[in-house]
Motif scaffolding. Structure first.
Motif, mmCIF file in Angstrom:
data_model
loop_
_atom_site.group_PDB
_atom_site.id
_atom_site.type_symbol
_atom_site.label_atom_id
_atom_site.label_comp_id
_atom_site.label_asym_id
_atom_site.label_seq_id
_atom_site.Cartn_x
_atom_site.Cartn_y
_atom_site.Cartn_z
ATOM 1 N N MET A 1 -68.503 -32.433 70.249
ATOM 2 C CA MET A 1 -68.045 -33.635 70.619
ATOM 3 C C MET A 1 -68.054 -34.700 69.455
ATOM 4 O O MET A 1 -69.154 -34.994 69.072
ATOM 5 C CB MET A 1 -68.697 -34.011 71.800
ATOM 6 C CG MET A 1 -68.609 -35.578 72.332
ATOM 7 S SD MET A 1 -69.796 -36.241 73.591
ATOM 8 C CE MET A 1 -69.754 -34.978 74.689
ATOM 9 N N ASN A 2 -66.932 -35.375 69.257
ATOM 10 C CA ASN A 2 -66.962 -36.546 68.287
ATOM 11 C C ASN A 2 -67.489 -37.669 68.888
ATOM 12 O O ASN A 2 -67.311 -37.979 70.147
ATOM 13 C CB ASN A 2 -65.577 -36.565 67.853
ATOM 14 C CG ASN A 2 -64.976 -35.440 66.775
ATOM 15 O OD1 ASN A 2 -65.659 -34.978 66.022
ATOM 16 N ND2 ASN A 2 -63.911 -35.293 67.033
ATOM 17 N N LEU A 3 -68.291 -38.254 68.144
ATOM 18 C CA LEU A 3 -68.975 -39.672 68.361
ATOM 19 C C LEU A 3 -68.455 -40.645 67.434
ATOM 20 O O LEU A 3 -68.074 -40.532 66.349
ATOM 21 C CB LEU A 3 -70.319 -39.402 68.301
ATOM 22 C CG LEU A 3 -71.038 -38.350 69.133
ATOM 23 C CD1 LEU A 3 -72.336 -38.449 68.692
ATOM 24 C CD2 LEU A 3 -71.080 -38.630 70.638
ATOM 25 N N SER A 4 -68.469 -41.998 67.703
ATOM 26 C CA SER A 4 -68.040 -43.290 67.137
ATOM 27 C C SER A 4 -69.425 -43.328 66.175
ATOM 28 O O SER A 4 -70.562 -43.175 66.558
ATOM 29 C CB SER A 4 -68.092 -44.261 68.015
ATOM 30 O OG SER A 4 -67.781 -45.398 66.995
ATOM 31 N N CYS A 5 -69.271 -43.805 64.863
ATOM 32 C CA CYS A 5 -70.119 -44.023 63.914
ATOM 33 C C CYS A 5 -69.700 -45.276 63.070
ATOM 34 O O CYS A 5 -68.816 -45.422 62.472
ATOM 35 C CB CYS A 5 -70.375 -42.832 62.997
ATOM 36 S SG CYS A 5 -71.976 -42.990 62.086
ATOM 37 N N SER A 6 -70.602 -46.282 62.815
ATOM 38 C CA SER A 6 -70.610 -47.296 62.003
ATOM 39 C C SER A 6 -71.853 -47.544 61.166
ATOM 40 O O SER A 6 -73.017 -47.120 61.651
ATOM 41 C CB SER A 6 -69.860 -48.536 62.482
ATOM 42 O OG SER A 6 -70.820 -48.992 63.685
ATOM 43 N N ILE A 7 -71.563 -48.238 60.077
ATOM 44 C CA ILE A 7 -72.919 -48.623 59.326
ATOM 45 C C ILE A 7 -73.084 -50.277 59.633
ATOM 46 O O ILE A 7 -72.337 -51.185 59.798
ATOM 47 C CB ILE A 7 -72.761 -48.842 57.790
ATOM 48 C CG1 ILE A 7 -72.359 -47.070 57.366
ATOM 49 C CG2 ILE A 7 -73.904 -49.320 57.088
ATOM 50 C CD1 ILE A 7 -73.416 -46.131 57.698
ATOM 51 N N THR A 8 -74.419 -50.458 60.106
ATOM 52 C CA THR A 8 -74.768 -51.749 60.464
ATOM 53 C C THR A 8 -76.070 -52.353 59.515
ATOM 54 O O THR A 8 -76.761 -51.218 59.187
ATOM 55 C CB THR A 8 -75.255 -51.890 61.837
ATOM 56 O OG1 THR A 8 -76.440 -51.061 62.242
ATOM 57 C CG2 THR A 8 -74.021 -51.326 62.927
ATOM 58 N N TYR A 9 -76.467 -53.564 59.300
ATOM 59 C CA TYR A 9 -77.338 -53.879 58.535
ATOM 60 C C TYR A 9 -77.909 -55.060 59.273
ATOM 61 O O TYR A 9 -77.710 -56.362 59.385
ATOM 62 C CB TYR A 9 -76.708 -54.762 57.375
ATOM 63 C CG TYR A 9 -76.272 -53.765 56.271
ATOM 64 C CD1 TYR A 9 -76.950 -53.294 55.315
ATOM 65 C CD2 TYR A 9 -74.990 -53.344 56.445
ATOM 66 C CE1 TYR A 9 -76.754 -52.228 54.231
ATOM 67 C CE2 TYR A 9 -74.414 -52.055 55.355
ATOM 68 C CZ TYR A 9 -75.311 -51.926 54.431
ATOM 69 O OH TYR A 9 -75.067 -51.003 53.531
ATOM 70 N N PRO A 10 -79.060 -54.708 60.282
ATOM 71 C CA PRO A 10 -79.823 -55.804 60.939
ATOM 72 C C PRO A 10 -80.384 -56.745 60.183
ATOM 73 O O PRO A 10 -80.626 -57.958 60.358
ATOM 74 C CB PRO A 10 -80.836 -54.979 61.708
ATOM 75 C CG PRO A 10 -80.126 -53.567 61.671
ATOM 76 C CD PRO A 10 -79.312 -53.477 60.460
ATOM 77 N N SER A 11 -80.789 -56.498 58.740
ATOM 78 C CA SER A 11 -81.324 -57.180 57.757
ATOM 79 C C SER A 11 -80.491 -56.602 56.384
ATOM 80 O O SER A 11 -80.110 -55.653 56.436
ATOM 81 C CB SER A 11 -82.718 -57.367 57.660
ATOM 82 O OG SER A 11 -83.401 -56.269 57.232
ATOM 83 N N ILE A 12 -80.458 -57.565 55.111
ATOM 84 C CA ILE A 12 -79.797 -57.241 54.101
ATOM 85 C C ILE A 12 -80.197 -55.903 53.603
ATOM 86 O O ILE A 12 -79.579 -55.278 53.093
ATOM 87 C CB ILE A 12 -80.019 -58.255 53.430
ATOM 88 C CG1 ILE A 12 -79.012 -57.919 52.153
ATOM 89 C CG2 ILE A 12 -81.342 -58.589 52.679
ATOM 90 C CD1 ILE A 12 -78.577 -59.211 51.277
ATOM 91 N N PHE A 13 -81.363 -55.526 53.660
ATOM 92 C CA PHE A 13 -81.926 -54.105 53.110
ATOM 93 C C PHE A 13 -82.339 -53.285 54.172
ATOM 94 O O PHE A 13 -83.250 -52.568 53.857
ATOM 95 C CB PHE A 13 -83.235 -54.369 52.105
ATOM 96 C CG PHE A 13 -82.764 -55.248 50.871
ATOM 97 C CD1 PHE A 13 -81.953 -55.025 49.905
ATOM 98 C CD2 PHE A 13 -83.439 -56.541 50.889
ATOM 99 C CE1 PHE A 13 -81.651 -55.782 48.897
ATOM 100 C CE2 PHE A 13 -83.001 -57.527 49.834
ATOM 101 C CZ PHE A 13 -82.200 -57.157 48.887
#
Length: 86
Positions: A1-13
């Motif tokens: 099953m394909n899932l959605s994926c994205s990159i998040t940065y809760p803080s800069i590092f």
């Protein structure tokens, strides 16, 4: 099953892969969720990692990224696989 994926940065590092279940079904506890991260400039090459379920319909799982080059991560793809009982 394909899932959605994205990159998040809760803080800069502190990059995360945000894996979201956008399907009509939940991902069970024994499922393997595999995601591949791509990076700016193509270096390092794609990074692949697996985590386990569960992941309910509409739920998002945040997976911290700490591999070399994680701060240059810009995109990802994800899928879940599991064995159906007989």
């Amino acid at each position: 099953m394909n899932l959605s994926c994205s990159i998040t940065y809760p803080s800069i590092f502190n990059p995360n892969a945000a894996i979201k279940n956008t399907s009509l079904f939940g991902v069970p506890e024994d499922a393997k969720i595999t995601f591949t991260v791509t990076h700016y400039y193509g270096d390092p090459g794609p990074y692949t990692r697996s985590v386990t379920g569960p992941l309910a319909k509409g739920q998002t799982k945040l997976v911290p990224l700490s591999h070399p080059g994680a701060l240059d991560a810009y995109g990802c793809t994800a899928k879940a696989t599991w064995i159906l009982p007989d």
